[in-house]
Design a protein around this motif. Structure first.
Motif: not given
Length: 228
Positions: A58, A95, A100-102, A104-105, A124
């Protein structure tokens, strides 16, 4: 409960606890000792691999602040790319929903640091380390790669990869000291069980997804490295 049963229970509980503690201790020593020589904190000594895999976490702490572990992995991956130690980066993480999308971030942060978009691939379905490592070979067809994460995590990640017969190495990213060491201790034992006892499968495998051939971003990097 009869008196005899109580006596047996008192006798076997300490023995069971001792065997459990011994299993945890030996399992952790196996994971650490068998992987320590494949883990690097010096960029100059790190072997080159075409692909690096950034393991997801995160971007925020539980208190809502900036996660040093997340940004440490981003900084390390960008550093390895700039140094030519890796030429393509897979960002792998959870994902679960639209909020919440690790991957992508991680992708966004690496682009901010100058990594070309065509040198990035998002995974993903990296719900946990086991899934990421298993999918690296089974979905992306990788025969070798460099893992990027904090030191406490590198042992388990490299152990999983090498027991899946992939000669992975790891680079230690900066970050915080792990605040819950017992979780990682038991996670290493779980990794052994997943591999040799439970025969665990990734939560989602899907169709093979081959990485793009070495493209413009990688050519630009090589050109920069060749300049005097």
């Amino acid at each position: 409960m009869t008196l005899r049963a109580k006596r047996l229970l008192r006798r076997w509980i300490p023995i069971a606890f001792f065997l459990f503690a011994l299993t945890v201790l030996l399992g952790n020593r196996w994971v650490i000792n068998s992987t320590d020589s494949y883990i690097y904190d010096n960029v100059g000594l790190l072997p080159e691999n075409r692909v690096g895999i950034v393991l997801g976490t995160s971007p925020y702490t539980r208190g809502g602040g900036r996660s040093d572990d997340f940004f440490g992995r981003i900084e390390a991956a960008a550093k390895l790319y700039e140094a030519g130690k890796i030429r393509h980066i897979i960002v792998s993480g959870a994902n679960p929903d639209a909020t919440y999308n690790e991957p992508r971030r991680m992708w966004q942060e690496l682009v901010k640091r100058g990594v070309p978009q065509d040198a990035l691939t998002m995974d993903f379905a990296g719900f946990r380390t086991f899934d990421t490592v298993a999918r690296a070979h089974r979905v992306f067809g990788l025969e070798r790669y460099t893992l990027v994460t904090q030191k406490y995590h590198t042992y388990r990640a490299v152990f999983l990869a090498r027991k899946m017969e992939v000669p992975a190495v790891a680079y230690i990213a900066p970050g915080t000291q792990y605040r819950h060491p017992w979780r990682e201790i038991f996670a290493r034992v779980k990794a052994i069980l997943d591999l040799f006892v439970l025969r665990t499968e990734p939560r989602f495998v899907g169709e093979p997804e081959r990485l793009p051939p070495e493209g413009r971003g990688e050519e630009d990097l090589l050109a920069r490295l060749d300049r005097p």
